[in-house]
Scaffold this active site. Structure first.
Site, PDB file in Angstrom:
ATOM      1  N   GLN A  90       0.845  -1.197   0.000  1.00 56.35           N
ATOM      2  CA  GLN A  90       0.000   0.000   0.000  1.00 56.35           C
ATOM      3  C   GLN A  90       0.877   1.242   0.000  1.00 56.35           C
ATOM      4  O   GLN A  90       0.376   2.367  -0.072  1.00 56.35           O
ATOM      5  CB  GLN A  90      -0.873   0.025   1.254  1.00 56.35           C
ATOM      6  CG  GLN A  90      -1.812  -1.170   1.354  1.00 56.35           C
ATOM      7  CD  GLN A  90      -2.420  -1.247   2.750  1.00 56.35           C
ATOM      8  OE1 GLN A  90      -3.445  -0.640   3.033  1.00 56.35           O
ATOM      9  NE2 GLN A  90      -1.787  -2.006   3.622  1.00 56.35           N
ATOM     10  N   ASN A  91       2.194   1.031   0.120  1.00 61.49           N
ATOM     11  CA  ASN A  91       3.105   2.162   0.222  1.00 61.49           C
ATOM     12  C   ASN A  91       3.398   2.747  -1.151  1.00 61.49           C
ATOM     13  O   ASN A  91       3.494   2.028  -2.145  1.00 61.49           O
ATOM     14  CB  ASN A  91       4.412   1.739   0.891  1.00 61.49           C
ATOM     15  CG  ASN A  91       4.179   1.246   2.305  1.00 61.49           C
ATOM     16  OD1 ASN A  91       3.151   1.556   2.896  1.00 61.49           O
ATOM     17  ND2 ASN A  91       5.112   0.476   2.840  1.00 61.49           N
ATOM     18  N   HIS A 108      -1.687   1.241  -4.275  1.00 58.10           N
ATOM     19  CA  HIS A 108      -2.107   2.636  -4.052  1.00 58.10           C
ATOM     20  C   HIS A 108      -1.261   3.628  -4.842  1.00 58.10           C
ATOM     21  O   HIS A 108      -1.215   4.809  -4.506  1.00 58.10           O
ATOM     22  CB  HIS A 108      -2.069   2.972  -2.559  1.00 58.10           C
ATOM     23  CG  HIS A 108      -3.132   2.269  -1.758  1.00 58.10           C
ATOM     24  ND1 HIS A 108      -3.113   2.191  -0.380  1.00 58.10           N
ATOM     25  CD2 HIS A 108      -4.253   1.618  -2.152  1.00 58.10           C
ATOM     26  CE1 HIS A 108      -4.186   1.510   0.035  1.00 58.10           C
ATOM     27  NE2 HIS A 108      -4.886   1.145  -1.013  1.00 58.10           N
ATOM     28  N   CYS A 116      -1.484  11.076 -16.310  1.00 59.24           N
ATOM     29  CA  CYS A 116      -2.276  12.104 -16.987  1.00 59.24           C
ATOM     30  C   CYS A 116      -3.756  11.834 -16.733  1.00 59.24           C
ATOM     31  O   CYS A 116      -4.248  10.755 -17.079  1.00 59.24           O
ATOM     32  CB  CYS A 116      -1.998  12.089 -18.483  1.00 59.24           C
ATOM     33  SG  CYS A 116      -3.085  13.219 -19.384  1.00 59.24           S
ATOM     34  N   CYS A 135       1.290  16.720 -20.211  1.00 60.51           N
ATOM     35  CA  CYS A 135       1.443  15.282 -20.448  1.00 60.51           C
ATOM     36  C   CYS A 135       2.298  15.091 -21.699  1.00 60.51           C
ATOM     37  O   CYS A 135       2.035  15.705 -22.728  1.00 60.51           O
ATOM     38  CB  CYS A 135       0.061  14.657 -20.638  1.00 60.51           C
ATOM     39  SG  CYS A 135       0.105  13.002 -21.336  1.00 60.51           S
ATOM     40  N   GLY A 174       2.887  -4.371   8.957  1.00 54.65           N
ATOM     41  CA  GLY A 174       2.910  -2.924   9.137  1.00 54.65           C
ATOM     42  C   GLY A 174       1.711  -2.203   8.558  1.00 54.65           C
ATOM     43  O   GLY A 174       1.841  -1.107   8.027  1.00 54.65           O
TER      44      GLY A 174
HETATM   45  P1  NAD Z   1      -1.225   3.069   8.966  1.00 53.34           P
HETATM   46  O1  NAD Z   1      -0.387   4.277   9.304  1.00 53.34           O
HETATM   47  O2  NAD Z   1      -2.687   3.169   9.066  1.00 53.34           O
HETATM   48  O3  NAD Z   1      -0.739   1.856   9.882  1.00 53.34           O
HETATM   49  C1  NAD Z   1       0.612   1.558  10.090  1.00 53.34           C
HETATM   50  C2  NAD Z   1       0.726   0.367  11.035  1.00 53.34           C
HETATM   51  O4  NAD Z   1       2.103   0.059  11.142  1.00 53.34           O
HETATM   52  C3  NAD Z   1       0.206   0.624  12.458  1.00 53.34           C
HETATM   53  O5  NAD Z   1      -0.752  -0.352  12.780  1.00 53.34           O
HETATM   54  C4  NAD Z   1       1.453   0.520  13.345  1.00 53.34           C
HETATM   55  O6  NAD Z   1       1.210  -0.188  14.545  1.00 53.34           O
HETATM   56  C5  NAD Z   1       2.401  -0.279  12.484  1.00 53.34           C
HETATM   57  N1  NAD Z   1       3.822   0.038  12.691  1.00 53.34           N
HETATM   58  C6  NAD Z   1       4.400   1.219  13.005  1.00 53.34           C
HETATM   59  N2  NAD Z   1       5.731   1.094  13.084  1.00 53.34           N
HETATM   60  C7  NAD Z   1       6.010  -0.210  12.813  1.00 53.34           C
HETATM   61  C8  NAD Z   1       7.215  -0.970  12.744  1.00 53.34           C
HETATM   62  N3  NAD Z   1       8.419  -0.423  12.961  1.00 53.34           N
HETATM   63  N4  NAD Z   1       7.115  -2.279  12.440  1.00 53.34           N
HETATM   64  C9  NAD Z   1       5.912  -2.869  12.213  1.00 53.34           C
HETATM   65  N5  NAD Z   1       4.745  -2.200  12.278  1.00 53.34           N
HETATM   66  C10 NAD Z   1       4.799  -0.882  12.569  1.00 53.34           C
HETATM   67  O7  NAD Z   1      -0.765   2.643   7.502  1.00 53.34           O
HETATM   68  P2  NAD Z   1      -1.413   1.655   6.440  1.00 53.34           P
HETATM   69  O8  NAD Z   1      -2.101   0.526   7.101  1.00 53.34           O
HETATM   70  O9  NAD Z   1      -0.362   1.391   5.435  1.00 53.34           O
HETATM   71  O10 NAD Z   1      -2.527   2.562   5.748  1.00 53.34           O
HETATM   72  C11 NAD Z   1      -3.166   1.985   4.663  1.00 53.34           C
HETATM   73  C12 NAD Z   1      -3.401   2.945   3.541  1.00 53.34           C
HETATM   74  O11 NAD Z   1      -4.235   3.963   4.009  1.00 53.34           O
HETATM   75  C13 NAD Z   1      -2.237   3.711   2.998  1.00 53.34           C
HETATM   76  O12 NAD Z   1      -1.619   3.056   1.946  1.00 53.34           O
HETATM   77  C14 NAD Z   1      -2.835   4.960   2.474  1.00 53.34           C
HETATM   78  O13 NAD Z   1      -3.152   4.824   1.117  1.00 53.34           O
HETATM   79  C15 NAD Z   1      -4.082   5.082   3.217  1.00 53.34           C
HETATM   80  N6  NAD Z   1      -4.153   6.253   4.076  1.00 53.34           N
HETATM   81  C16 NAD Z   1      -4.555   6.064   5.334  1.00 53.34           C
HETATM   82  C17 NAD Z   1      -4.711   7.122   6.176  1.00 53.34           C
HETATM   83  C18 NAD Z   1      -5.186   6.857   7.550  1.00 53.34           C
HETATM   84  O14 NAD Z   1      -5.380   7.782   8.342  1.00 53.34           O
HETATM   85  N7  NAD Z   1      -5.408   5.589   7.909  1.00 53.34           N
HETATM   86  C19 NAD Z   1      -4.423   8.391   5.750  1.00 53.34           C
HETATM   87  C20 NAD Z   1      -4.040   8.556   4.466  1.00 53.34           C
HETATM   88  C21 NAD Z   1      -3.888   7.478   3.629  1.00 53.34           C
HETATM   89 ZN    ZN Z   2      -2.237  12.800 -21.495  1.00 56.30          ZN
END
Ligand code: NAD
Ligand code: ZN
Length: 232
Positions: A90-91, A108, A116, A135, A174
């Site tokens: 998701q990163n 994501h 574009c 673009c 994570g």
């Molecule tokens: P998240 O920030 O919601 O969760 C991160 C998780 O990682 C937490 O549960 C935490 O306990 C854990 N963590 C922290 N440090 C760690 C470490 N060193 N080792 C292992 N685990 C660790 O992130 P997510 O679950 O990737 O979010 C999902 C998607 O949500 C993202 O890709 C993004 O597109 C979207 N998003 C979410 C929010 C939101 O507020 N939830 C905001 C914007 C975008």
């Molecule tokens: Zn274009």
């Protein structure tokens, strides 16, 4: 199960120890912005400068970041495991690739890519994107960060669901389990009888759905889990 098929889902937590803040970190980029402003198509339509600048800042941070032992262990699993390993993230950073990961599925989107919104063409994003950049294919001023915002459909879902339907092992690393459809992958994996493991610092929203939970930092839990899988 000599060569189990593995599907791995990673989230912001695997990049936390590389200095890229998770969405809940106090003082991080997300703490200074509302999701509605920087991570929705409506926010981009209202204030494209704010959104492009926000992703420029994230891209600059991600550009400097180096992968940690968690990313390295997953790259080793991809290289050494004889069965299928689909690495879904998701990163939007490129730390799995920098660690040597192959064929990383960015559901994501990616900071490294521009899209574009007129013709759908994709190209390598410059480190610093400008608002209204043209673009290279259709010449319209309709470049945007190639990020899947809230309300948009994640990428590569057919491929991910096909892999989940064949999975023997599903690992979530994570990720807080708040954002669907990714948060539902564990249920799909369980449905086909896969073994499920969560590696997270804090229990996720969906922790009860996993058979095996390995709390801790990804830099420690992931190398250990990879050793366990490779040693069968
Ligand atoms: P998240 O920030 O919601 O969760 C991160 C998780 O990682 C937490 O549960 C935490 O306990 C854990 N963590 C922290 N440090 C760690 C470490 N060193 N080792 C292992 N685990 C660790 O992130 P997510 O679950 O990737 O979010 C999902 C998607 O949500 C993202 O890709 C993004 O597109 C979207 N998003 C979410 C929010 C939101 O507020 N939830 C905001 C914007 C975008
Ligand atoms: Zn274009």
């Amino acid at each position: 199960m000599t060569h189990p098929s593995i599907v791995i889902l990673t989230g912001a937590g695997i990049s936390a120890e590389s200095g890229l803040g998770t969405f809940r970190d106090e003082g991080g980029l997300w703490a200074q912005h509302r999701i509605e402003d920087v991570a929705t198509p409506e926010g981009f339509a209202r204030n494209p400068t704010l959104v492009v600048d926000f992703y420029n800042a994230r891209r600059a941070q991600a550009h400097e970041a180096v992968p940690n032992a968690g990313h390295a262990a997953l790259a080793r699993l991809q290289a050494e495991h004889k069965g299928e390993v689909l690495l879904v993230t998701q990163n939007v950073d490129s730390l799995h690739e920098k660690a040597g990961g192959s064929d990383v599925v960015h559901m994501h989107g990616e900071l490294a890519s521009a899209l574009c919104s007129n013709c759908g063409h994709r190209w390598t994003a410059p480190l610093h994107m400008e608002v209204g950049e043209a673009c290279p294919t259709c010449a319209q001023p309709t470049a945007r960060p190639d990020i899947v915002w809230f309300g948009e459909i994640p990428y590569h879902m057919e491929r991910i669901e096909a892999a989940l339907a064949q999975a023997d092992i599903f690992a979530a690393i994570g990720t807080s389990g708040n954002v669907y459809p990714a948060a539902g992958f564990v249920q799909m994996a369980r449905y086909v009888g896969a073994r499920t493991v969560e590696m997270n610092l804090d229990p996720s929203q969906t922790v009860d759905l996993f058979e095996d939970t390995r709390p801790g930092k990804a830099s420690e839990t992931v190398p250990q889990w990879v050793d366990d899988v490779l040693n069968g």
